[in-house]
Design a protein around this motif. Structure first.
Motif, PDB file in Angstrom:
ATOM      1  N   VAL A 144       3.278  -5.117-125.957  1.00 36.94           N
ATOM      2  CA  VAL A 144       4.280  -4.224-125.372  1.00 36.94           C
ATOM      3  C   VAL A 144       4.780  -4.859-124.077  1.00 36.94           C
ATOM      4  O   VAL A 144       4.123  -5.724-123.517  1.00 36.94           O
ATOM      5  N   GLU A 150       3.653  -0.858-136.242  1.00 34.30           N
ATOM      6  CA  GLU A 150       3.153   0.447-135.805  1.00 34.30           C
ATOM      7  C   GLU A 150       1.936   0.198-134.926  1.00 34.30           C
ATOM      8  O   GLU A 150       0.988  -0.449-135.355  1.00 34.30           O
ATOM      9  N   ASP A 209       5.758  -1.593-131.626  1.00 36.26           N
ATOM     10  CA  ASP A 209       5.535  -2.535-130.530  1.00 36.26           C
ATOM     11  C   ASP A 209       6.563  -3.666-130.550  1.00 36.26           C
ATOM     12  O   ASP A 209       7.486  -3.669-131.376  1.00 36.26           O
ATOM     13  N   HIS A 228       9.410   9.922-125.795  1.00 42.26           N
ATOM     14  CA  HIS A 228       9.354   8.508-125.425  1.00 42.26           C
ATOM     15  C   HIS A 228       8.227   8.277-124.426  1.00 42.26           C
ATOM     16  O   HIS A 228       7.786   9.209-123.760  1.00 42.26           O
ATOM     17  N   LYS A 285       0.618   4.866-118.900  1.00 43.44           N
ATOM     18  CA  LYS A 285       1.932   5.247-119.372  1.00 43.44           C
ATOM     19  C   LYS A 285       2.488   6.492-118.687  1.00 43.44           C
ATOM     20  O   LYS A 285       1.724   7.267-118.104  1.00 43.44           O
ATOM     21  N   TYR A 294       9.524   3.134-125.048  1.00 44.60           N
ATOM     22  CA  TYR A 294       9.318   3.137-126.496  1.00 44.60           C
ATOM     23  C   TYR A 294       9.420   4.553-127.041  1.00 44.60           C
ATOM     24  O   TYR A 294       8.909   5.494-126.441  1.00 44.60           O
ATOM     25  N   LYS A 295      10.043   4.684-128.202  1.00 42.41           N
ATOM     26  CA  LYS A 295      10.122   5.969-128.882  1.00 42.41           C
ATOM     27  C   LYS A 295       8.752   6.283-129.479  1.00 42.41           C
ATOM     28  O   LYS A 295       8.072   5.396-129.992  1.00 42.41           O
ATOM     29  N   LEU A 296       8.356   7.552-129.397  1.00 42.49           N
ATOM     30  CA  LEU A 296       7.097   7.998-129.994  1.00 42.49           C
ATOM     31  C   LEU A 296       7.348   8.474-131.423  1.00 42.49           C
ATOM     32  O   LEU A 296       8.311   9.190-131.686  1.00 42.49           O
ATOM     33  N   TYR A 297       6.481   8.068-132.327  1.00 40.06           N
ATOM     34  CA  TYR A 297       6.534   8.483-133.728  1.00 40.06           C
ATOM     35  C   TYR A 297       5.233   9.196-134.063  1.00 40.06           C
ATOM     36  O   TYR A 297       4.211   8.959-133.421  1.00 40.06           O
ATOM     37  N   TYR A 336       2.211   7.025-132.549  1.00 38.71           N
ATOM     38  CA  TYR A 336       2.303   5.575-132.436  1.00 38.71           C
ATOM     39  C   TYR A 336       3.682   5.175-131.916  1.00 38.71           C
ATOM     40  O   TYR A 336       4.588   5.995-131.850  1.00 38.71           O
ATOM     41  N   ILE A 337       3.813   3.901-131.547  1.00 43.06           N
ATOM     42  CA  ILE A 337       5.086   3.311-131.170  1.00 43.06           C
ATOM     43  C   ILE A 337       5.316   2.100-132.058  1.00 43.06           C
ATOM     44  O   ILE A 337       4.386   1.602-132.700  1.00 43.06           O
TER      45      ILE A 337
END
Length: 80
Positions: free
Chosen positions: A34, A66, A61, A22, A76, A40-43, A58-59
């Motif tokens: 944002v 994406e 938003d 995250h 961050k 936010y969860k990270l992908y 990415y997150i």
């Protein structure tokens, strides 16, 4: 599909970006959709072997899109 908002107390801060799951947005330099202070969860988007990069983080938003630009445009903190 909306994810449940996570509280920072549910996670542990980390300096290692690679192990983070995250990200918390502290500030934003550009008009990125944002929330300052938002978690936010990270992908990870993985690409084929012929791409210039293997993967990008990415997150999702505030608009549900994406968003890859947060990485460069936002100050961050990372959490796991």
């Amino acid at each position: 599909m909306y994810e449940q908002r996570m509280d920072v107390s549910d996670l542990t801060p980390t300096q290692n970006e690679e192990e983070a799951t995250h990200v918390k947005i502290l500030a934003c330099l550009r008009n990125v959709p944002v929330t300052i202070g938002g978690m936010y969860k990270l992908y990870i988007m993985k690409y084929d072997d012929c791409a210039a990069v293997e993967e990008e983080i990415y997150i999702l938003d505030d608009n549900g899109n994406e968003n890859f630009s947060f990485w460069l445009c936002c100050k961050k903190e990372f959490y796991k």
